[in-house]
Design a protein around this motif. Sequence first.
Motif, PDB file in Angstrom:
ATOM      1  N   GLN A  85       0.828  -1.198   0.000  1.00  0.00           N
ATOM      2  CA  GLN A  85       0.000   0.000   0.000  1.00  0.00           C
ATOM      3  C   GLN A  85       0.866   1.253   0.000  1.00  0.00           C
ATOM      4  O   GLN A  85       2.030   1.220   0.454  1.00  0.00           O
ATOM      5  CB  GLN A  85      -0.916   0.011   1.220  1.00  0.00           C
ATOM      6  CG  GLN A  85      -2.029  -1.031   1.162  1.00  0.00           C
ATOM      7  CD  GLN A  85      -3.012  -0.858   2.303  1.00  0.00           C
ATOM      8  OE1 GLN A  85      -2.660  -0.392   3.373  1.00  0.00           O
ATOM      9  NE2 GLN A  85      -4.260  -1.258   2.073  1.00  0.00           N
ATOM     10  N   ALA A  86       0.302   2.321  -0.494  1.00  0.00           N
ATOM     11  CA  ALA A  86       1.018   3.589  -0.480  1.00  0.00           C
ATOM     12  C   ALA A  86       1.466   3.914   0.941  1.00  0.00           C
ATOM     13  O   ALA A  86       0.714   3.715   1.905  1.00  0.00           O
ATOM     14  CB  ALA A  86       0.130   4.695  -1.029  1.00  0.00           C
ATOM     15  N   GLY A  87       2.684   4.396   1.055  1.00  0.00           N
ATOM     16  CA  GLY A  87       3.260   4.683   2.352  1.00  0.00           C
ATOM     17  C   GLY A  87       4.061   3.539   2.931  1.00  0.00           C
ATOM     18  O   GLY A  87       4.792   3.718   3.914  1.00  0.00           O
ATOM     19  N   GLY A  88       3.937   2.375   2.339  1.00  0.00           N
ATOM     20  CA  GLY A  88       4.640   1.205   2.828  1.00  0.00           C
ATOM     21  C   GLY A  88       6.082   1.128   2.364  1.00  0.00           C
ATOM     22  O   GLY A  88       6.589   2.051   1.711  1.00  0.00           O
ATOM     23  N   SER A  89       6.729   0.023   2.708  1.00  0.00           N
ATOM     24  CA  SER A  89       8.146  -0.155   2.407  1.00  0.00           C
ATOM     25  C   SER A  89       8.399  -1.519   1.780  1.00  0.00           C
ATOM     26  O   SER A  89       7.661  -2.477   2.032  1.00  0.00           O
ATOM     27  CB  SER A  89       8.989  -0.050   3.685  1.00  0.00           C
ATOM     28  OG  SER A  89       8.873   1.223   4.275  1.00  0.00           O
ATOM     29  N   LEU A  90       9.438  -1.562   0.975  1.00  0.00           N
ATOM     30  CA  LEU A  90       9.937  -2.812   0.432  1.00  0.00           C
ATOM     31  C   LEU A  90      11.449  -2.733   0.376  1.00  0.00           C
ATOM     32  O   LEU A  90      12.021  -1.650   0.229  1.00  0.00           O
ATOM     33  CB  LEU A  90       9.400  -3.063  -0.989  1.00  0.00           C
ATOM     34  CG  LEU A  90       7.966  -3.554  -1.152  1.00  0.00           C
ATOM     35  CD1 LEU A  90       7.594  -3.589  -2.630  1.00  0.00           C
ATOM     36  CD2 LEU A  90       7.757  -4.907  -0.514  1.00  0.00           C
ATOM     37  N   ARG A  91      12.075  -3.883   0.427  1.00  0.00           N
ATOM     38  CA  ARG A  91      13.510  -3.958   0.273  1.00  0.00           C
ATOM     39  C   ARG A  91      13.830  -4.907  -0.876  1.00  0.00           C
ATOM     40  O   ARG A  91      13.540  -6.101  -0.786  1.00  0.00           O
ATOM     41  CB  ARG A  91      14.183  -4.460   1.547  1.00  0.00           C
ATOM     42  CG  ARG A  91      15.707  -4.361   1.518  1.00  0.00           C
ATOM     43  CD  ARG A  91      16.316  -5.151   2.640  1.00  0.00           C
ATOM     44  NE  ARG A  91      17.712  -4.792   2.878  1.00  0.00           N
ATOM     45  CZ  ARG A  91      18.576  -5.588   3.493  1.00  0.00           C
ATOM     46  NH1 ARG A  91      18.191  -6.774   3.934  1.00  0.00           N
ATOM     47  NH2 ARG A  91      19.824  -5.192   3.681  1.00  0.00           N
ATOM     48  N   LEU A  92      14.394  -4.367  -1.913  1.00  0.00           N
ATOM     49  CA  LEU A  92      14.785  -5.177  -3.057  1.00  0.00           C
ATOM     50  C   LEU A  92      16.227  -5.644  -2.883  1.00  0.00           C
ATOM     51  O   LEU A  92      17.062  -4.922  -2.329  1.00  0.00           O
ATOM     52  CB  LEU A  92      14.665  -4.385  -4.356  1.00  0.00           C
ATOM     53  CG  LEU A  92      13.304  -3.744  -4.649  1.00  0.00           C
ATOM     54  CD1 LEU A  92      13.332  -3.085  -6.024  1.00  0.00           C
ATOM     55  CD2 LEU A  92      12.183  -4.745  -4.543  1.00  0.00           C
ATOM     56  N   SER A  93      16.487  -6.837  -3.374  1.00  0.00           N
ATOM     57  CA  SER A  93      17.832  -7.389  -3.341  1.00  0.00           C
ATOM     58  C   SER A  93      18.246  -7.795  -4.741  1.00  0.00           C
ATOM     59  O   SER A  93      17.410  -8.202  -5.554  1.00  0.00           O
ATOM     60  CB  SER A  93      17.890  -8.622  -2.438  1.00  0.00           C
ATOM     61  OG  SER A  93      17.523  -8.325  -1.123  1.00  0.00           O
ATOM     62  N   CYS A  94      19.518  -7.709  -4.999  1.00  0.00           N
ATOM     63  CA  CYS A  94      20.066  -8.149  -6.278  1.00  0.00           C
ATOM     64  C   CYS A  94      21.345  -8.917  -5.970  1.00  0.00           C
ATOM     65  O   CYS A  94      22.339  -8.325  -5.548  1.00  0.00           O
ATOM     66  CB  CYS A  94      20.341  -6.970  -7.189  1.00  0.00           C
ATOM     67  SG  CYS A  94      21.081  -7.438  -8.778  1.00  0.00           S
ATOM     68  N   ALA A  95      21.277 -10.212  -6.179  1.00  0.00           N
ATOM     69  CA  ALA A  95      22.410 -11.072  -5.874  1.00  0.00           C
ATOM     70  C   ALA A  95      23.066 -11.565  -7.156  1.00  0.00           C
ATOM     71  O   ALA A  95      22.387 -11.880  -8.131  1.00  0.00           O
ATOM     72  CB  ALA A  95      21.949 -12.263  -5.040  1.00  0.00           C
ATOM     73  N   ALA A  96      24.356 -11.634  -7.118  1.00  0.00           N
ATOM     74  CA  ALA A  96      25.110 -12.144  -8.263  1.00  0.00           C
ATOM     75  C   ALA A  96      25.404 -13.616  -8.046  1.00  0.00           C
ATOM     76  O   ALA A  96      25.770 -14.039  -6.952  1.00  0.00           O
ATOM     77  CB  ALA A  96      26.404 -11.371  -8.426  1.00  0.00           C
ATOM     78  N   SER A  97      25.233 -14.408  -9.080  1.00  0.00           N
ATOM     79  CA  SER A  97      25.526 -15.831  -8.992  1.00  0.00           C
ATOM     80  C   SER A  97      26.381 -16.251 -10.171  1.00  0.00           C
ATOM     81  O   SER A  97      26.482 -15.544 -11.173  1.00  0.00           O
ATOM     82  CB  SER A  97      24.226 -16.637  -8.974  1.00  0.00           C
ATOM     83  OG  SER A  97      23.511 -16.453 -10.183  1.00  0.00           O
ATOM     84  N   GLY A  98      26.973 -17.391 -10.048  1.00  0.00           N
ATOM     85  CA  GLY A  98      27.858 -17.871 -11.100  1.00  0.00           C
ATOM     86  C   GLY A  98      29.300 -17.625 -10.718  1.00  0.00           C
ATOM     87  O   GLY A  98      29.638 -17.483  -9.551  1.00  0.00           O
ATOM     88  N   ARG A  99      30.137 -17.557 -11.700  1.00  0.00           N
ATOM     89  CA  ARG A  99      31.561 -17.374 -11.421  1.00  0.00           C
ATOM     90  C   ARG A  99      31.801 -15.984 -10.831  1.00  0.00           C
ATOM     91  O   ARG A  99      31.023 -15.065 -11.016  1.00  0.00           O
ATOM     92  CB  ARG A  99      32.375 -17.535 -12.705  1.00  0.00           C
ATOM     93  CG  ARG A  99      32.050 -16.503 -13.777  1.00  0.00           C
ATOM     94  CD  ARG A  99      33.011 -16.594 -14.952  1.00  0.00           C
ATOM     95  NE  ARG A  99      32.621 -15.728 -16.034  1.00  0.00           N
ATOM     96  CZ  ARG A  99      32.871 -14.421 -16.063  1.00  0.00           C
ATOM     97  NH1 ARG A  99      33.513 -13.848 -15.074  1.00  0.00           N
ATOM     98  NH2 ARG A  99      32.490 -13.703 -17.104  1.00  0.00           N
ATOM     99  N   ALA A 100      32.860 -15.875 -10.108  1.00  0.00           N
ATOM    100  CA  ALA A 100      33.212 -14.590  -9.518  1.00  0.00           C
ATOM    101  C   ALA A 100      33.497 -13.580 -10.626  1.00  0.00           C
ATOM    102  O   ALA A 100      34.059 -13.922 -11.668  1.00  0.00           O
ATOM    103  CB  ALA A 100      34.430 -14.740  -8.624  1.00  0.00           C
ATOM    104  N   PHE A 101      33.075 -12.378 -10.425  1.00  0.00           N
ATOM    105  CA  PHE A 101      33.344 -11.340 -11.401  1.00  0.00           C
ATOM    106  C   PHE A 101      33.528 -10.023 -10.671  1.00  0.00           C
ATOM    107  O   PHE A 101      33.067  -9.834  -9.542  1.00  0.00           O
ATOM    108  CB  PHE A 101      32.197 -11.233 -12.426  1.00  0.00           C
ATOM    109  CG  PHE A 101      30.913 -10.672 -11.861  1.00  0.00           C
ATOM    110  CD1 PHE A 101      30.074 -11.469 -11.098  1.00  0.00           C
ATOM    111  CD2 PHE A 101      30.544  -9.359 -12.090  1.00  0.00           C
ATOM    112  CE1 PHE A 101      28.889 -10.971 -10.577  1.00  0.00           C
ATOM    113  CE2 PHE A 101      29.363  -8.851 -11.572  1.00  0.00           C
ATOM    114  CZ  PHE A 101      28.532  -9.658 -10.818  1.00  0.00           C
TER     115      PHE A 101
END
Length: 128
Positions: free
Chosen positions: A12-28
Amino acid sequence: VQLQASGGGLVQAGGSLRLSCAASGRAFSRNAMGWFRQAPGKERDFVAALRWNGSATRYADSAKGRFTISRERAENTVYLQMNGLKPEDTGVYYCAARTVGAMPIWSMLADETVYDLWGQGTLVTVSS
């Protein structure tokens, strides 16, 4: 190497979310990561970005004061904490990484052409 975005949902408007972005696979290596948003029927827009060494962050005017981008180097993860969400924040949020080339200057962090690796996106829907 893949980027996996998660954390989207319906809020709802006024609320919060936390997005995550994870890297997978070989190290880069990467020298910058960013979040972009594509609202329904619109082009993709910049939201927030940071240099991976922590030396700079940049926010879209619409995100300033409400969103915070951060990274956890040990986990190869970048986050987007979104508070005070508004219906106009609705869209698919994409994370992106710059893995080649020099560290971008601050002004270039908002340019999506700077980034060469993109995640699949996570949908955020903010109801009024």
